[in-house]
Write a protein that holds these residues in place. Structure first.
Motif, short mmCIF file in Angstrom:
data_model
loop_
_atom_site.label_atom_id
_atom_site.label_comp_id
_atom_site.label_asym_id
_atom_site.label_seq_id
_atom_site.Cartn_x
_atom_site.Cartn_y
_atom_site.Cartn_z
N UNK A 122 0.71 -1.11 0.10
CA UNK A 122 0.32 -0.03 -0.17
C UNK A 122 0.89 1.24 0.06
N UNK A 123 1.71 1.08 0.69
CA UNK A 123 2.83 2.37 0.84
C UNK A 123 3.52 2.79 -0.57
N UNK A 124 3.81 1.61 -1.08
CA UNK A 124 4.58 1.76 -2.26
C UNK A 124 3.52 2.27 -3.53
N UNK A 125 2.40 1.68 -3.70
CA UNK A 125 1.43 2.07 -4.33
C UNK A 125 0.61 3.62 -4.24
N UNK A 126 0.86 4.23 -2.99
CA UNK A 126 0.54 5.46 -2.58
C UNK A 126 1.57 6.34 -3.23
N UNK A 127 2.70 6.07 -2.91
CA UNK A 127 3.97 6.84 -3.50
C UNK A 127 3.86 6.90 -4.96
N UNK A 128 3.59 5.95 -5.49
CA UNK A 128 3.47 5.74 -6.90
C UNK A 128 2.40 6.70 -7.58
N UNK A 129 1.26 6.86 -6.77
CA UNK A 129 0.08 7.63 -6.99
C UNK A 129 0.46 8.95 -7.01
N UNK A 130 1.10 9.20 -5.99
CA UNK A 130 1.51 10.68 -5.53
C UNK A 130 2.35 11.20 -6.79
N UNK A 131 3.18 10.28 -7.22
CA UNK A 131 4.33 10.85 -8.12
C UNK A 131 3.74 11.08 -9.50
N UNK A 132 2.52 10.10 -9.58
CA UNK A 132 1.78 10.72 -10.98
C UNK A 132 0.82 11.84 -10.89
N UNK A 133 0.37 12.09 -9.75
CA UNK A 133 -0.33 13.36 -9.73
C UNK A 133 0.49 14.40 -9.10
#
Length: 98
Positions: A59-70
């Motif tokens: 979940x932390x990796x997915x959240x980090x990747x989502x923050x990078x996209x946005x």
């Protein structure tokens, strides 16, 4: 239980490497339903806590990747790799620096 296999091969002057992790994640059950006690009970607690930690890391990796996209906020959030032996073992496969 886990099995790690690492191989290096030289090809045209360069080395390539591969690493495989085979991890047995069996045992994720509700203790109340299985009626486990003693050693099996402690083992199931460790397995379940390792799976919880793995979920938290993913979940932390997915959240980090989502923050990078946005392009939101800090780019490097804390990923709790050290919360269990399982996540420490799989850290380099999950994307963490070793």
């Amino acid at each position: 239980r886990h099995l790690t296999r690492e191989a290096r091969r030289r090809h045209r002057g360069a080395f390539s490497s591969a690493k495989f992790h085979l991890v047995d994640l069996a045992g994720s059950e509700r203790n109340k339903r299985t009626g486990a006690s003693g050693h099996r009970f402690k083992e199931s607690i460790n397995i379940n806590s390792g799976l919880l930690a793995l979920g938290n890391v993913i979940n932390a990796i997915a959240d980090d990747q989502e923050r990078r996209k946005q392009d939101l906020g800090p780019r490097h959030l804390h990923v709790p790799y050290r919360d269990s032996k399982l996540t420490r073992l799989l850290q380099d496969s999950l994307g963490g620096n070793s």
